[in-house]
Motif scaffolding. Structure first.
Motif, PDB file in Angstrom:
ATOM      1  N   LYS A  12      24.498  40.256  46.832  1.00 25.57           N
ATOM      2  CA  LYS A  12      25.334  40.357  45.856  1.00 25.57           C
ATOM      3  C   LYS A  12      25.525  38.622  45.551  1.00 25.57           C
ATOM      4  CE  LYS A  12      29.136  43.450  46.795  1.00 25.57           C
ATOM      5  NZ  LYS A  12      29.559  44.023  45.036  1.00 25.57           N
ATOM      6  N   LEU A  13      25.169  37.865  46.516  1.00 28.83           N
ATOM      7  CA  LEU A  13      25.516  36.386  46.604  1.00 28.83           C
ATOM      8  C   LEU A  13      23.723  36.336  45.880  1.00 28.83           C
ATOM      9  CD1 LEU A  13      26.718  34.226  47.519  1.00 28.83           C
ATOM     10  CD2 LEU A  13      25.594  34.131  49.511  1.00 28.83           C
ATOM     11  N   LYS A  14      23.341  37.212  46.617  1.00 26.66           N
ATOM     12  CA  LYS A  14      21.542  36.336  45.546  1.00 26.66           C
ATOM     13  C   LYS A  14      21.555  36.250  43.948  1.00 26.66           C
ATOM     14  CE  LYS A  14      16.174  37.196  46.059  1.00 26.66           C
ATOM     15  NZ  LYS A  14      15.446  38.494  46.413  1.00 26.66           N
ATOM     16  N   SER A  15      21.892  37.898  43.563  1.00 25.92           N
ATOM     17  CA  SER A  15      22.553  38.213  42.310  1.00 25.92           C
ATOM     18  C   SER A  15      22.623  36.818  41.632  1.00 25.92           C
ATOM     19  CB  SER A  15      22.818  39.300  42.878  1.00 25.92           C
ATOM     20  OG  SER A  15      23.112  39.862  40.896  1.00 25.92           O
ATOM     21  N   ILE A  16      24.370  36.693  42.436  1.00 24.15           N
ATOM     22  CA  ILE A  16      24.664  36.132  41.206  1.00 24.15           C
ATOM     23  C   ILE A  16      24.518  34.482  41.340  1.00 24.15           C
ATOM     24  CG2 ILE A  16      26.978  34.297  41.517  1.00 24.15           C
ATOM     25  CD1 ILE A  16      27.566  36.987  40.324  1.00 24.15           C
ATOM     26  N   ASN A  17      23.895  33.878  42.861  1.00 25.37           N
ATOM     27  CA  ASN A  17      23.044  32.888  42.464  1.00 25.37           C
ATOM     28  C   ASN A  17      22.009  32.663  41.599  1.00 25.37           C
ATOM     29  OD1 ASN A  17      24.647  31.486  44.268  1.00 25.37           O
ATOM     30  ND2 ASN A  17      23.585  31.454  46.095  1.00 25.37           N
ATOM     31  N   SER A  18      21.728  33.417  41.171  1.00 22.45           N
ATOM     32  CA  SER A  18      20.372  34.281  40.650  1.00 22.45           C
ATOM     33  C   SER A  18      20.660  33.123  38.602  1.00 22.45           C
ATOM     34  CB  SER A  18      19.403  34.964  40.121  1.00 22.45           C
ATOM     35  OG  SER A  18      20.308  36.149  39.876  1.00 22.45           O
ATOM     36  N   LYS A  19      21.681  33.507  38.522  1.00 19.52           N
ATOM     37  CA  LYS A  19      22.008  33.481  37.390  1.00 19.52           C
ATOM     38  C   LYS A  19      22.984  32.099  37.096  1.00 19.52           C
ATOM     39  CE  LYS A  19      23.468  38.827  37.770  1.00 19.52           C
ATOM     40  NZ  LYS A  19      24.865  39.329  37.026  1.00 19.52           N
ATOM     41  N   LEU A  20      23.194  31.540  38.199  1.00 19.60           N
ATOM     42  CA  LEU A  20      23.573  30.174  38.343  1.00 19.60           C
ATOM     43  C   LEU A  20      23.011  28.407  37.677  1.00 19.60           C
ATOM     44  CD1 LEU A  20      26.078  30.284  40.899  1.00 19.60           C
ATOM     45  CD2 LEU A  20      26.723  31.213  38.776  1.00 19.60           C
ATOM     46  N   SER A  21      23.289  28.409  36.442  1.00 16.21           N
ATOM     47  CA  SER A  21      22.263  26.709  36.029  1.00 16.21           C
ATOM     48  C   SER A  21      22.246  25.796  37.536  1.00 16.21           C
ATOM     49  CB  SER A  21      22.701  26.421  35.152  1.00 16.21           C
ATOM     50  OG  SER A  21      24.108  26.109  34.771  1.00 16.21           O
ATOM     51  N   ALA A  22      21.791  24.956  37.169  1.00 16.46           N
ATOM     52  CA  ALA A  22      22.117  23.598  38.667  1.00 16.46           C
ATOM     53  C   ALA A  22      23.829  23.062  38.368  1.00 16.46           C
ATOM     54  CB  ALA A  22      20.767  22.916  38.155  1.00 16.46           C
TER      55      ALA A  22
ATOM     56  N   TRP B 192      32.547  26.106  38.067  1.00 15.16           N
ATOM     57  CA  TRP B 192      32.595  26.933  38.846  1.00 15.16           C
ATOM     58  C   TRP B 192      33.635  27.739  38.312  1.00 15.16           C
ATOM     59  CZ3 TRP B 192      32.834  24.968  44.125  1.00 15.16           C
ATOM     60  CH2 TRP B 192      32.942  23.989  44.237  1.00 15.16           C
ATOM     61  N   ILE B 193      32.540  28.755  38.774  1.00 19.58           N
ATOM     62  CA  ILE B 193      33.344  30.426  38.033  1.00 19.58           C
ATOM     63  C   ILE B 193      33.920  31.070  40.032  1.00 19.58           C
ATOM     64  CG2 ILE B 193      31.462  30.801  36.607  1.00 19.58           C
ATOM     65  CD1 ILE B 193      30.075  32.514  38.780  1.00 19.58           C
ATOM     66  N   ARG B 194      35.131  31.534  39.651  1.00 22.67           N
ATOM     67  CA  ARG B 194      35.819  32.318  40.124  1.00 22.67           C
ATOM     68  C   ARG B 194      35.473  33.578  40.224  1.00 22.67           C
ATOM     69  NH1 ARG B 194      38.425  29.291  37.056  1.00 22.67           N
ATOM     70  NH2 ARG B 194      40.204  30.782  36.686  1.00 22.67           N
ATOM     71  N   LEU B 195      34.759  33.963  41.165  1.00 22.84           N
ATOM     72  CA  LEU B 195      34.625  35.602  41.858  1.00 22.84           C
ATOM     73  C   LEU B 195      35.302  36.001  42.855  1.00 22.84           C
ATOM     74  CD1 LEU B 195      31.078  35.853  40.503  1.00 22.84           C
ATOM     75  CD2 LEU B 195      32.871  36.339  39.038  1.00 22.84           C
TER      76      LEU B 195
ATOM     77  N   THR C  84      25.927  24.643  37.889  1.00 22.33           N
ATOM     78  CA  THR C  84      27.022  25.650  37.981  1.00 22.33           C
ATOM     79  C   THR C  84      27.621  26.055  39.599  1.00 22.33           C
ATOM     80  OG1 THR C  84      27.628  26.307  35.754  1.00 22.33           O
ATOM     81  CG2 THR C  84      28.006  28.264  37.291  1.00 22.33           C
ATOM     82  N   ASN C  85      28.631  25.851  39.811  1.00 25.66           N
ATOM     83  CA  ASN C  85      29.157  26.742  41.232  1.00 25.66           C
ATOM     84  C   ASN C  85      30.015  27.986  41.361  1.00 25.66           C
ATOM     85  OD1 ASN C  85      28.221  23.992  42.605  1.00 25.66           O
ATOM     86  ND2 ASN C  85      29.287  22.839  41.039  1.00 25.66           N
TER      87      ASN C  85
END
Length: 223
Positions: free
Chosen positions: A10-20, A215-218, A22-23
């Motif tokens: 899950k963490l890998k999947s989300i982080n792969s969608k984030l640009s430099a 920042w996205i809050r998931l 976005t946290n």
């Protein structure tokens, strides 16, 4: 039993969608210490809580095993809880500063902070009555002036939530996020500062990413 491999995916999947720029803020309200520890062990550090008491308890219980954790207060903050919140050693930010009365209380209580913290002003872009938040640019300016004069409160940006009651959820979310960007840019220009945005939750984070959220809050989707 926690499925750490699933958490890692899950963490890998989300982080792969984030640009430099976005946290990811993992919303850990109602989650167990073990669940938070699992994400911490995977290298994640930023966690958000809605209630001061729950945050205080978790911060205490995880102090030894998660020494570098960064706590974010994201829920409605009552003025009588400020002193308790400020005593939490790993407090990183408050995303839900919703009116001038609270700003005043935060400024007056800042001496109880062990270190500077980031402040996000909550702006009610949906204009729904059940939501807290500033509703005019004039109010944002007044709040920003107070915070910029303080020593330990650092104005980091603006926060909002998309409209809940709507027939066109995606369009309304995009409108809300775009409006927050407009307000942010106006404040940046007025005070000659760089600001961030905190917007996007499990149901609308992809729209928030398109609108360049900082920042996205998931929560739900991470557990």
């Amino acid at each position: 039993m926690i499925n750490k491999a699933l958490y890692a995916e899950k963490l890998k999947s989300i982080n792969s969608k984030l640009s430099a720029h976005t946290n990811l803020l993992i919303v850990s309200k109602t989650r167990t210490l073990e669940e938070i520890q699992a994400y911490y062990d995977l290298g994640h550090r930023d966690f958000g809580e809605n209630r001061v008491q729950e945050l205080e308890d978790k911060a205490r219980d995880l102090a030894k095993t998660c020494p570098d954790i960064r706590w974010h207060m994201i829920g409605h903050l009552q003025t009588n809880k400020v002193n308790t919140l400020f005593k939490i050693s790993n407090l990183r930010a408050i995303h839900s500063v919703h009116d001038l009365h609270l700003v005043d209380r935060l400024v007056k209580g800042q001496d109880k902070l062990r270190h500077p913290i980031d402040i996000f002003l909550q702006f009610n872009t949906s204009k729904e009555e059940e939501k807290s938040g500033f509703e005019t640019y004039t109010e944002l300016v007044e709040a920003a002036e107070f915070i910029l004069k303080s020593e330990k409160l650092k104005l980091r940006g603006l926060m909002t939530m998309g409209t809940l009651r709507t027939e066109n959820f995606e369009a309304e979310a995009r409108r809300c996020f775009q409006e927050l960007q407009v307000e942010k840019e106006k404040l940046q220009s007025e005070f000659n500062i760089k600001l961030e945005t905190s917007m996007g939750m499990s149901q609308d984070y992809q729209i928030a990413l398109e609108e360049k959220s900082s920042w996205i809050r998931l929560g739900t989707m991470m557990f």
